[in-house]
Design a protein around this motif. Sequence first.
Motif, short mmCIF file in Angstrom:
data_model
loop_
_atom_site.label_atom_id
_atom_site.label_comp_id
_atom_site.label_asym_id
_atom_site.label_seq_id
_atom_site.Cartn_x
_atom_site.Cartn_y
_atom_site.Cartn_z
N CYS A 1 0.87 -1.17 0.00
CA CYS A 1 0.00 0.00 0.00
C CYS A 1 0.91 1.22 0.00
O CYS A 1 2.13 1.09 0.07
N THR B 1 2.93 4.41 1.41
CA THR B 1 3.66 4.61 2.66
C THR B 1 4.07 6.07 2.76
O THR B 1 4.12 6.79 1.75
N ARG C 1 4.27 -2.96 13.72
CA ARG C 1 2.83 -3.11 13.49
C ARG C 1 2.41 -2.31 12.25
O ARG C 1 1.77 -2.85 11.34
N THR C 2 2.80 -1.03 12.22
CA THR C 2 2.44 -0.19 11.06
C THR C 2 3.68 0.33 10.34
O THR C 2 3.55 1.02 9.33
N LEU D 1 0.03 3.30 5.00
CA LEU D 1 -1.14 4.19 5.07
C LEU D 1 -2.30 3.62 4.27
O LEU D 1 -2.11 3.01 3.22
N ASP D 2 -3.51 3.90 4.77
CA ASP D 2 -4.70 3.52 4.00
C ASP D 2 -5.00 4.63 2.98
O ASP D 2 -4.27 5.63 2.88
N ARG E 1 -4.33 7.41 6.71
CA ARG E 1 -4.20 7.00 8.12
C ARG E 1 -3.31 5.77 8.20
O ARG E 1 -3.35 4.93 7.28
N LYS E 2 -2.55 5.68 9.32
CA LYS E 2 -1.67 4.51 9.47
C LYS E 2 -2.53 3.24 9.51
O LYS E 2 -3.66 3.27 10.01
N ARG E 3 -1.98 2.17 8.97
CA ARG E 3 -2.69 0.90 8.95
C ARG E 3 -1.67 -0.22 9.19
O ARG E 3 -0.47 -0.04 8.95
N PRO E 4 -2.11 -1.38 9.69
CA PRO E 4 -1.16 -2.46 9.95
C PRO E 4 -0.48 -2.93 8.66
O PRO E 4 -1.10 -2.97 7.59
#
Length: 134
Positions: free
Chosen positions: A56, A58, A89-90, A122-123, A127-130
């Motif tokens: 995704c 970054t 995690r992210t 990032l989504d 926003r941060k995402r795993p």
Amino acid sequence: MSDDAVEPVKLPDKQPALRVMPMPADVNPAGDVFGGWIMAMVDIAGAIPAHRRARCRTATVAVNSFVFKQPVSVGDLVSFYAEVVSVGRTSITVDVEVYAERDPENPVVVKVTEATLTYVALDDKGRKRPVPPA
Ligand SMILES: CC(C)(COP(=O)(O)OP(=O)(O)OC[C@H]1O[C@@H](n2cnc3c(N)ncnc32)[C@H](O)[C@@H]1OP(=O)(O)O)[C@@H](O)C(=O)NCCC(=O)NCCS
């Protein structure tokens, strides 16, 4: 290390994330390549394996370390080798090693920069995402 004691090395036996030749517009007033140009290229190079690992978009959240070991000159062929060294995690942390190939008539390779950067997955709303499993 002084300029007359630069230790020649070999290019790593792997694919660089990025290979580029700086242009006259990229120099500082002393005639060497501007550090900000190298930093921008390192950020781009490090983002490539981070993006692949995250699957995704970054964003760079931190430059953890950055060492300019030798100057870079216009006409050097500059290679950026980037490798994921840890995944949280992210976040994804990447080491970038930079080498310059100089003097095509009498080729020599010199390690010019080492850096470690952290990127965050990032989504689509930023926003941060795993980070997904490998
Ligand atoms: C990236 C961003 C979404 C992170 O949001 P945040 O709420 O600050 O996130 P957190 O503090 O929870 O940190 C997220 C991850 O980054 C890591 N991180 C944060 N600051 C860090 C730092 N200084 N050094 C190393 N890692 C860091 C955290 O440890 C965490 O990793 P983990 O989930 O794997 O444990 C937000 O900071 C942002 O949008 N920053 C701007 C990014 C940008 O524009 N970059 C381009 C440079 S101009």
